[in-house]
Write an enzyme that holds these catalytic residues in place. Structure first.
Site, PDB file in Angstrom:
ATOM      1  N   LYS A 294       0.856  -1.171   0.000  1.00 41.06           N
ATOM      2  CA  LYS A 294       0.000   0.000   0.000  1.00 41.06           C
ATOM      3  C   LYS A 294       0.898   1.228   0.000  1.00 41.06           C
ATOM      4  CE  LYS A 294      -3.613   2.280   2.583  1.00 41.06           C
ATOM      5  NZ  LYS A 294      -4.595   2.116   3.657  1.00 41.06           N
TER       6      LYS A 294
ATOM      7  N   LYS B 157      -2.004  -1.524  -3.966  1.00 38.48           N
ATOM      8  CA  LYS B 157      -2.905  -0.372  -3.913  1.00 38.48           C
ATOM      9  C   LYS B 157      -2.126   0.925  -3.950  1.00 38.48           C
ATOM     10  CE  LYS B 157      -6.001   1.655  -0.583  1.00 38.48           C
ATOM     11  NZ  LYS B 157      -6.535   1.547   0.739  1.00 38.48           N
TER      12      LYS B 157
HETATM   13  C1  PBG Z   1      -7.342   2.927   5.573  1.00 35.66           C
HETATM   14  C2  PBG Z   1      -7.630   2.841   4.141  1.00 35.66           C
HETATM   15  C3  PBG Z   1      -7.473   3.853   3.171  1.00 35.66           C
HETATM   16  C4  PBG Z   1      -8.035   3.357   2.007  1.00 35.66           C
HETATM   17  C5  PBG Z   1      -8.455   2.058   2.263  1.00 35.66           C
HETATM   18  N1  PBG Z   1      -8.180   1.740   3.590  1.00 35.66           N
HETATM   19  C6  PBG Z   1      -6.992   5.253   3.267  1.00 35.66           C
HETATM   20  C7  PBG Z   1      -5.682   5.596   3.783  1.00 35.66           C
HETATM   21  O1  PBG Z   1      -4.782   4.769   3.934  1.00 35.66           O
HETATM   22  O2  PBG Z   1      -5.539   6.779   4.110  1.00 35.66           O
HETATM   23  C8  PBG Z   1      -8.152   4.135   0.736  1.00 35.66           C
HETATM   24  C9  PBG Z   1      -9.145   3.642  -0.247  1.00 35.66           C
HETATM   25  C10 PBG Z   1      -9.521   4.608  -1.308  1.00 35.66           C
HETATM   26  O3  PBG Z   1      -8.949   5.698  -1.471  1.00 35.66           O
HETATM   27  O4  PBG Z   1     -10.465   4.269  -2.031  1.00 35.66           O
HETATM   28  N2  PBG Z   1      -6.232   2.361   6.099  1.00 35.66           N
END
Ligand code: PBG
Length: 325
Positions: free
Chosen positions: A196, A249
């Site tokens: 991520k 992601k």
């Molecule tokens: C939280 C999380 C996030 C997303 C999914 N789980 C946001 C972040 O890390 O700030 C983002 C998903 C999206 O933008 O559609 N941990």
């Protein structure tokens, strides 16, 4: 060599193109995110995600019936938590009567076979909007993992089929796996957000949940987007630690990572076409800059071509309802 080999032969008409088509997409590939909130009769449009809504559990009950009918078999839950319930430790995340815990039960009552996936991270519950416990401006790793273990167990007890840690703390996959095993939740799977990235594409999501960090950024835990080796390393480690599915992601801008991993590992790979990607397509289509439905289809196929088995996408419902392939 030309003219022995003319590549246009296999592009000559729709039928020959169908015969040589390498990738397809179906409902079996899609995971649909749902934003939930406490209350009754609530269906609120998310300001920066046109046509996407935060819904209360009574609406959720009907929504999952519709989703099931159109072929969606898996949903991913995100709670919008009341500010008064947020604290530094994300205590509300492990409340057995919390919003997510009740939502899981609601879905299972309404559509028992729907695969329920839950996000494991503290940000929707954190008074700082961070994914972990904050101390002196730092995000604590091991202390956060302890809460995440409890959170994952609590979701499993409520009936979640898959828990999806998105926090990017080190060591959490192994700890969560061991916790689930020790409590006999052998069949609760883990889909790890392995790679991520600290991305600029998450803005609308943070708007939706009111979870924007109120100091600093997430770069001390999410991956630096200049790097691919770290992402690969992290995914391999998560597989070792017991991840059943690994996720990359955001989506389109990170398909190089998906491709590389898909050549290396046999674990199913998921990708998340995130909120910023959704809104970029939505808004530009609305302005007439791109063709909406075919652009969505083209992007979803790009995920498959890169090696994704699963795609988390805000377009899943519209895709199955409207888009002819
Ligand atoms: C939280 C999380 C996030 C997303 C999914 N789980 C946001 C972040 O890390 O700030 C983002 C998903 C999206 O933008 O559609 N941990």
């Amino acid at each position: 060599m030309y003219p022995i080999k003319r590549n246009r032969r296999l592009r000559a008409n729709q039928y020959i193109r169908n015969l040589v088509k390498e990738n397809n997409i179906s409902a079996n590939d899609l995971i649909y995110p749902l934003f939930i909130i406490d209350g009754k009769g609530i269906k609120e449009e998310i300001p920066s995600m046109r046509d996407y809504y935060t819904i209360s559990l009574d609406i959720l009950k009907k929504e999952v019936k519709l989703l099931w009918k159109i072929g969606i078999q898996a949903v991913l839950l995100f709670p919008k938590i009341n500010e008064s319930l947020k604290d530094n430790k994300g205590s509300e995340a492990i409340n057995k009567d919390g919003l997510v815990q009740r939502a899981i039960m609601t879905i299972k009552e309404s559509v028992p076979s729907m695969i329920v996936i839950t996000d494991i991270a503290l940000d929707p519950y954190s008074s700082y909007g961070h994914d972990g416990i904050v101390k002196n401006g730092e995000i604590l790793n091991d202390e956060t993992v302890e809460i995440l273990q409890k959170m994952a167990l609590s979701h499993a007890i409520s009936g979640a089929d898959i828990v999806a840690p998105s926090d990017m703390m080190d060591g959490r996959i192994k700890k969560i796996r061991l916790t689930l095993e020790s409590k006999n939740y052998h069949n609760t799977s883990i889909m790890s957000y392995s790679a991520k990235f600290a991305s600029n594409y998450y803005g609308p999501f943070r708007d939706a949940l009111g979870s924007k960090p109120n100091f600093g950024d997430k770069k001390s835990y999410q991956i630096d987007f200049h790097n691919s080796k770290q992402a690969i390393d992290q995914a391999l480690r998560d597989i070792d630690e017991g991840a059943d599915i690994i996720m990359i992601k955001p989506g389109i801008a990170y398909l190089d990572i998906v491709k590389e991993l898909s050549l290396k590992v046999n674990t199913p790979i998921a990708s998340y076409q995130v909120s910023g990607e959704y809104s970029m397509i939505k808004e530009s289509a609305l302005k007439g800059i791109i063709e909406y439905e075919q652009t969505i289809y083209e992007q979803l196929i790009a995920f498959k071509r890169a090696g994704c088995k699963l795609i988390v996408t805000y377009f899943a419902k519209e895709f199955l309802q409207k888009i002819k392939i």
